[in-house]
Scaffold this motif. Structure first.
Motif, PDB file in Angstrom:
ATOM      1  N   TYR A 138       8.277   5.602   2.750  1.00  0.00           N
ATOM      2  CA  TYR A 138       8.585   4.343   2.097  1.00  0.00           C
ATOM      3  C   TYR A 138       9.669   4.536   1.031  1.00  0.00           C
ATOM      4  CZ  TYR A 138       8.094   0.193  -0.793  1.00  0.00           C
ATOM      5  OH  TYR A 138       8.366  -0.945  -1.527  1.00  0.00           O
ATOM      6  N   ILE A 139       9.512   5.594   0.237  1.00  0.00           N
ATOM      7  CA  ILE A 139      10.492   5.843  -0.838  1.00  0.00           C
ATOM      8  C   ILE A 139      11.876   6.082  -0.244  1.00  0.00           C
ATOM      9  CG2 ILE A 139      11.123   7.451  -2.658  1.00  0.00           C
ATOM     10  CD1 ILE A 139       8.102   7.882  -3.131  1.00  0.00           C
ATOM     11  N   ARG A 140      11.904   6.854   0.853  1.00  0.00           N
ATOM     12  CA  ARG A 140      13.196   7.180   1.464  1.00  0.00           C
ATOM     13  C   ARG A 140      13.894   5.952   2.046  1.00  0.00           C
ATOM     14  NH1 ARG A 140      11.809  11.053   5.278  1.00  0.00           N
ATOM     15  NH2 ARG A 140      12.087   9.685   7.084  1.00  0.00           N
ATOM     16  N   THR A 141      13.126   5.079   2.713  1.00  0.00           N
ATOM     17  CA  THR A 141      13.757   3.942   3.400  1.00  0.00           C
ATOM     18  C   THR A 141      13.919   2.716   2.514  1.00  0.00           C
ATOM     19  OG1 THR A 141      11.572   3.310   4.251  1.00  0.00           O
ATOM     20  CG2 THR A 141      12.981   4.646   5.684  1.00  0.00           C
ATOM     21  N   TYR A 142      13.093   2.600   1.459  1.00  0.00           N
ATOM     22  CA  TYR A 142      13.161   1.383   0.647  1.00  0.00           C
ATOM     23  C   TYR A 142      13.868   1.620  -0.692  1.00  0.00           C
ATOM     24  CZ  TYR A 142      10.292  -1.718   3.527  1.00  0.00           C
ATOM     25  OH  TYR A 142       9.834  -2.522   4.527  1.00  0.00           O
TER      26      TYR A 142
ATOM     27  N   SER B  93      17.886  -3.930   6.947  1.00  0.00           N
ATOM     28  CA  SER B  93      17.169  -3.390   8.110  1.00  0.00           C
ATOM     29  C   SER B  93      16.162  -2.316   7.712  1.00  0.00           C
ATOM     30  CB  SER B  93      18.170  -2.806   9.114  1.00  0.00           C
ATOM     31  OG  SER B  93      18.949  -1.792   8.512  1.00  0.00           O
ATOM     32  N   ARG B  94      15.714  -2.349   6.457  1.00  0.00           N
ATOM     33  CA  ARG B  94      14.820  -1.289   5.995  1.00  0.00           C
ATOM     34  C   ARG B  94      13.438  -1.369   6.626  1.00  0.00           C
ATOM     35  NH1 ARG B  94      14.513  -3.474  -0.275  1.00  0.00           N
ATOM     36  NH2 ARG B  94      13.317  -5.379   0.126  1.00  0.00           N
ATOM     37  N   ARG B  95      12.964  -2.577   6.967  1.00  0.00           N
ATOM     38  CA  ARG B  95      11.635  -2.700   7.577  1.00  0.00           C
ATOM     39  C   ARG B  95      11.591  -2.025   8.948  1.00  0.00           C
ATOM     40  NH1 ARG B  95       8.975  -8.381   6.817  1.00  0.00           N
ATOM     41  NH2 ARG B  95       8.622  -7.483   4.749  1.00  0.00           N
ATOM     42  N   PRO B  96      12.515  -2.345   9.882  1.00  0.00           N
ATOM     43  CA  PRO B  96      12.490  -1.609  11.161  1.00  0.00           C
ATOM     44  C   PRO B  96      12.749  -0.121  10.982  1.00  0.00           C
ATOM     45  CG  PRO B  96      14.427  -3.028  11.017  1.00  0.00           C
ATOM     46  CD  PRO B  96      13.522  -3.418   9.901  1.00  0.00           C
ATOM     47  N   ALA B  97      13.555   0.246   9.977  1.00  0.00           N
ATOM     48  CA  ALA B  97      13.810   1.665   9.734  1.00  0.00           C
ATOM     49  C   ALA B  97      12.525   2.380   9.338  1.00  0.00           C
ATOM     50  CB  ALA B  97      14.872   1.824   8.655  1.00  0.00           C
ATOM     51  N   LEU B  98      11.684   1.717   8.546  1.00  0.00           N
ATOM     52  CA  LEU B  98      10.421   2.310   8.117  1.00  0.00           C
ATOM     53  C   LEU B  98       9.488   2.539   9.301  1.00  0.00           C
ATOM     54  CD1 LEU B  98       8.328   3.124   5.951  1.00  0.00           C
ATOM     55  CD2 LEU B  98       7.699   0.676   5.818  1.00  0.00           C
ATOM     56  N   ILE B  99       9.295   1.518  10.138  1.00  0.00           N
ATOM     57  CA  ILE B  99       8.362   1.628  11.257  1.00  0.00           C
ATOM     58  C   ILE B  99       8.855   2.662  12.270  1.00  0.00           C
ATOM     59  CG2 ILE B  99       7.199   0.374  13.103  1.00  0.00           C
ATOM     60  CD1 ILE B  99       6.340  -0.349  10.233  1.00  0.00           C
TER      61      ILE B  99
ATOM     62  N   ARG C 108       0.827  -1.214   0.000  1.00  0.00           N
ATOM     63  CA  ARG C 108       0.000   0.000   0.000  1.00  0.00           C
ATOM     64  C   ARG C 108       0.859   1.260   0.000  1.00  0.00           C
ATOM     65  NH1 ARG C 108      -5.142   0.078   2.027  1.00  0.00           N
ATOM     66  NH2 ARG C 108      -5.010   2.300   1.457  1.00  0.00           N
ATOM     67  N   LEU C 109       1.908   1.280   0.790  1.00  0.00           N
ATOM     68  CA  LEU C 109       2.785   2.447   0.849  1.00  0.00           C
ATOM     69  C   LEU C 109       3.481   2.675  -0.495  1.00  0.00           C
ATOM     70  CD1 LEU C 109       4.377   1.897   4.384  1.00  0.00           C
ATOM     71  CD2 LEU C 109       2.773   3.703   3.749  1.00  0.00           C
ATOM     72  N   ARG C 110       3.820   1.578  -1.161  1.00  0.00           N
ATOM     73  CA  ARG C 110       4.461   1.693  -2.476  1.00  0.00           C
ATOM     74  C   ARG C 110       3.477   2.228  -3.513  1.00  0.00           C
ATOM     75  NH1 ARG C 110       6.226  -3.023  -2.589  1.00  0.00           N
ATOM     76  NH2 ARG C 110       4.601  -4.041  -3.859  1.00  0.00           N
ATOM     77  N   GLU C 111       2.226   1.765  -3.432  1.00  0.00           N
ATOM     78  CA  GLU C 111       1.214   2.195  -4.405  1.00  0.00           C
ATOM     79  C   GLU C 111       0.921   3.692  -4.284  1.00  0.00           C
ATOM     80  OE1 GLU C 111      -1.361  -1.994  -4.713  1.00  0.00           O
ATOM     81  OE2 GLU C 111      -2.028  -0.342  -3.444  1.00  0.00           O
ATOM     82  N   VAL C 112       0.890   4.234  -3.064  1.00  0.00           N
ATOM     83  CA  VAL C 112       0.575   5.652  -2.882  1.00  0.00           C
ATOM     84  C   VAL C 112       1.842   6.510  -2.922  1.00  0.00           C
ATOM     85  CG1 VAL C 112      -1.480   5.113  -1.534  1.00  0.00           C
ATOM     86  CG2 VAL C 112       0.687   5.535  -0.342  1.00  0.00           C
ATOM     87  N   ARG C 113       2.957   5.881  -3.137  1.00  0.00           N
ATOM     88  CA  ARG C 113       4.257   6.567  -3.210  1.00  0.00           C
ATOM     89  C   ARG C 113       4.508   7.371  -1.940  1.00  0.00           C
ATOM     90  NH1 ARG C 113       7.258   3.906  -5.765  1.00  0.00           N
ATOM     91  NH2 ARG C 113       8.676   5.674  -6.158  1.00  0.00           N
TER      92      ARG C 113
END
Length: 900
Positions: free
Chosen positions: A820-824, A834-840, A811-816
């Motif tokens: 999400y863009i910064r961390t992924y 470690s991008r998933r914990p960085a995002l949360i 969902r975060l990717r779809e809405v840009r």
């Protein structure tokens, strides 16, 4: 010898006289106790042996006098040294040390062989022998006299003065031995009560749908109690602690004779507690009450197996047990026919158990040409073969039985068989025959009713595993299969092939072991060189299909291992911690109006793991950072390295996955606490006990209390447990109220009155049947009740976490979404893993409303409850787990008691 010593040694040390007095007094009291039994129920053998006891007392008295003890006797008839007469000891020392001795024909104002009159008799508690038909002399009606009343009072006072542990007498040649016999009486009464309690549990499993894991856990505690009681009571009698020695002592070496010589009476107690009325009296089937029949079946199996150690019964034995029928109509059978049917079942089941448990070694010898000497193999769970799974739940018992069966022919193993071995086998047998409607009551004898309708011993273990993948979200096997695939996909997306390698490997090992050895076994399909199941005529999987206790004990171990592997996995993954912390933020910030059931339940049950400092109401980012900083990277690295290097060699998976080694997730279920404590409640450390648990209440009852000088109120001693409860915010009033748990105090008093002086010294909470009734409350809550830590399928919860993150990231990717863009998409390669914990963490730090609103939508689509992630069809949250009294035929109303 005393005369010779007195001739050449003057003065005699005063301590010698003290020793003589102690022994004479102790033996005199014991003599008098048996004399009272003779007065009530004459028995020629006890009378003959008590006369021998009297002769030895007289001999001791002569020796005492020869040393000069007679000259120490005061005018009042007391015996004492000068120092004692000067007042250095208690006044009781001056009493006549021989006042307890009353012998037939002594002139003490009454005839001591007389039977007390009805007006003089009082309620008696303790084992009493029945007089055999045509034996003994008839007693005469006692004369009422002040002298006799006084003598009886003095005797009772003397009995109370001397702790029976102070004299240890094993001297007769035919088993009538004073303290040892009293010890045997004490423990065998407990055995009978425990057997009745456990039998009723398995009736609840079959007829009332009690989860088998609860019954199996309580049974394991009861087995531990039998072991502890025997160890504590018989520590003073080395070499006299085997089941056979104890059994032969109680039955005078002849269980058939004993069948008619024990009775039980049900007595109604008056409101003032001063009078009793016998309501029912019957003879006791002593061979059933102390498990003699089951012991004989065990010995018959061992003797037969040792004859050729081929795993096949001899022709003579096969002729006795080969026609066993599980559908045999017990209601229409005679008692002898039922006993033969049960004997055949027991021996058949033991053959299957040993053949399965020894299969790995037998096949190594026959197929691979190895040369393992069966009688020398270490079959125990600590032995080298334990890493090869063949069984779940009863490994220690199976190891002991296999070790004895594999000895050479005519090897005497009787002295190695302890009471807890026979009791455990009795429980195994009872769990099956109770489901077929047959139970044994001390008061009512053999009771038979219709078999439990549609009951299957594998009922609960099949729900746990769900072999056929019929119920999404329930079974362990399907969850493990799917989770292994998701972990592999996650490792690929992070471009880290070893990301979940060790956990995935362990999950696959567990999955295969559960498939092959829990509820079913390869044995049912036939193993090369191993004889087929003794139950093949009816069910090749009879080892499990005809044993509710084996199924339930295997289930217990499966549940414990399931939590171990899940908590180890959660300790290494970031997803569980991130999900619960983010959910809490969304609820506190009102993006989610009502907490989502699944996450709220996990937060409540595992609060110490997710929020050790309490659930935060603000500063959510800081709380998460603080929790994450608890990771010790080097410690984790060492753990992973150790696991990778030892996974193939380790014998005990429970030790390999010790939850105490985790960094975050260290909360144990009740099942795990008891499993780790070897089912001994007293071994559970204080730091694992919760205030809300029944065990916590019992610990507080045992805590010392003192009056606070400042307030004048009682205050508990500052033990580790009390300090921890205070730190959790539990106020002093609640602690004091818990410590005054009157119901438990009543249990404790009841226990002490019955077992004094043979109460266990090593365990605080050994109150027999009453203790089991209390502890089952915690186990019920854990397995299927209000605190269902052991009910949760953590693997399915993990699957849900992984899918939740996939959906959220999509969902975060779809809405840009900028975060999400910064961390992924713009993060450096070094941060990819470690991008998933960085995002949360970025979400929780920024608390961007649009991002959090999107997260709330994903979390609630759909809203998941904990009921979708439990192993069973339902939980019994409205029930306390307190034992249902109507199931047990021996339960008595509050104004009644039983006297055996």
């Amino acid at each position: 010898m005393s005369e010779l010593i007195a001739k050449f040694l003057q003065p005699i040390p005063s301590g010698i006289f003290g020793l003589f007095r102690s022994v004479i007094k102790a033996r005199s009291i014991t003599y008098d106790a048996f004399q009272q039994i003779l007065n009530d129920k004459p028995d020629p053998e006890i009378e003959r042996n008590n006369a021998t006891h009297k002769h030895f007392i007289e001999s001791l008295t002569k020796a005492f006098n020869a040393l000069g003890g007679k000259s120490l006797t005061s005018p009042a008839g007391s015996i004492g040294t000068k120092d004692e007469q000067d007042g250095d000891v208690d006044d009781a020392t001056f009493e006549n040390q021989f006042s307890a001795i009353r012998i037939s024909g002594d002139s003490d104002g009454g005839n001591d062989t007389d039977v007390p009159s009805e007006t003089e008799s009082a309620p008696r508690v303790g084992l009493q022998r029945r007089r055999g038909k045509g034996k003994g002399k008839k007693g005469k009606r006692a004369k009422k006299s002040k002298t006799k009343a006084s003598s009886k009072t003095n005797t009772e006072a003397s009995l109370a003065e001397i702790p029976i542990e102070s004299y240890r007498i094993i001297d007769d040649t035919d088993g009538i031995i004073s303290e040892y016999l009293l010890a045997v009486y004490a423990v065998t009464r407990e055995w009978s009560e425990l057997r009745s309690c456990i039998q009723s549990l398995w009736c609840e499993v079959a007829y009332e749908k009690l989860n088998g894991a609860v019954a199996a856990s309580v049974t394991s505690i009861a087995v531990g109690m039998v072991r502890q009681t025997s160890n504590a009571v018989f520590v003073d009698f080395p070499g006299h602690d085997s089941y056979e020695t104890i059994m032969k002592t109680l039955t005078r070496g002849d269980p058939e004779w004993a069948q008619g010589n024990f009775g039980v009476a049900l007595q109604r107690i008056s409101a003032d507690g001063q009078h009793t009325e016998t309501v029912k009296e019957t003879r006791v089937d002593i061979k059933e009450q102390i498990w003699v029949n089951t012991y004989y079946d065990l010995m018959a199996f061992l003797d037969d197996f040792q004859k050729n150690r081929s795993g096949k019964p001899t022709k003579a034995m096969q002729a006795q047990i080969g026609d066993w029928d599980p559908r045999f109509d017990l209601q229409r059978a005679t008692n002898d026919e039922r006993l033969k049917w049960r004997r055949a079942y027991t021996i058949n089941w033991l053959y299957d158990l040993v053949n399965l448990f020894s299969s790995i070694v037998v096949q190594r010898n026959t197929l691979k040409g190895e040369h393992h000497v069966y009688e020398n193999v270490n079959w125990s769970p600590s032995g080298p073969w334990h890493k090869h799974r063949r069984l779940f739940g009863l490994n220690e018992f199976a190891g002991d039985i296999t070790g004895w069966a594999m000895q050479k022919q005519n090897t005497n193993v009787r002295q190695k068989i302890s009471p807890h071995h026979v009791f455990q086998l009795q429980c195994i047998v009872d769990s099956f025959v109770a489901s077929r409607g047959w139970t044994v009551s001390m008061l009512h004898g053999h009771l038979v009713r219709q078999p439990a309708h549609k009951f299957r011993p594998r009922r609960d273990v099949d729900l746990f595993l769900d072999r056929e993948y019929q119920k999404m979200g329930r079974g362990f096997l399907q969850a493990a299969h799917i989770l292994i695939q998701l972990l592999a996909k996650d490792a690929e997306s992070h471009q880290h092939s070893g990301r979940h390698e060790d956990v995935s490997q362990m999950l696959e090992e567990f999955r295969l072991d559960f498939v092959e050895w829990l509820g079913e076994s390869k044995y049912m399909y036939g193993l090369d060189t191993i004889p087929p199941s003794q139950f093949s005529k009816h069910n090749a999987n009879g080892l499990w299909e005809y044993s509710p206790l084996l199924c339930a004990a295997g289930l217990v171990e499966g549940l414990v291992l399931s939590q171990r592997i899940s908590m180890l996995m959660w300790d290494r993954m970031t997803e569980p911690l991130l999900v619960i912390h983010l959910h809490n933020l969304l609820v506190q910030r009102k993006f989610i109006k009502q907490p989502i059931g699944l996450y709220a339940t996990l937060e409540s049950l595992l609060e110490g793991s997710f929020f050790p400092d309490g659930v935060p109401k603000s500063d959510f980012y800081e709380a998460l950072v603080k929790r994450v900083q608890g990771v010790k990277s080097r410690k984790l690295s060492r753990q992973r390295q150790a696991m990778s290097s030892t996974i193939a060699q380790i014998n005990d998976m429970h030790k390999l996955m010790d939850i105490n080694s985790n960094t975050f997730f260290r909360t144990k279920s009740a099942l795990m606490k008891y499993y780790d404590a070897d089912w001994v409640p007293d071994r559970i450390p204080d730091n694992e006990i919760t205030f809300a648990s029944m065990l916590g209440q019992l610990r507080l009852v045992e805590t010392k209390q003192a009056v606070d000088s400042s307030t004048g109120k009682k205050r508990l001693e500052a033990t580790e447990l009390v300090q921890r409860f205070r730190a959790q915010g539990i106020n002093e009033a609640d602690l004091t109220q818990a410590a005054s748990f009157e119901k438990y105090k009543d249990y404790k008093q009841d226990y002490r009155s019955k077992f004094k002086p043979y109460a266990q010294k090593k365990s605080k909470f050994s109150t027999g049947r009453s203790l089991l009734d209390l502890l089952r409350v915690d186990l019920f809550a854990d397995v299927c009740g209000m605190n269902p830590l052991s009910s949760i399928n953590y693997l399915w919860v993990t699957v849900h976490f992984m899918i939740l993150f996939d959906r959220l990231e999509k969902r975060l990717r779809e809405v840009r979404n900028p975060l999400y863009i910064r961390t992924y998409e713009h993060a450096p390669a070094s941060m990819r893993r470690s991008r998933r914990p960085a995002l949360i963490m970025a979400m929780m730090k920024d608390e961007d409303p649009d991002t959090l609103k999107l997260c709330a939508e994903v979390f609630q689509d759909p809203r998941m409850g904990i009921m979708g992630f439990i192993f069973w069809e339902d939980l019994r949250e409205s029930e306390s787990g307190i034992k249902k009294t109507e199931v047990e035929p021996d339960d008595l109303s509050s104004d009644m008691c039983s006297v055996m």
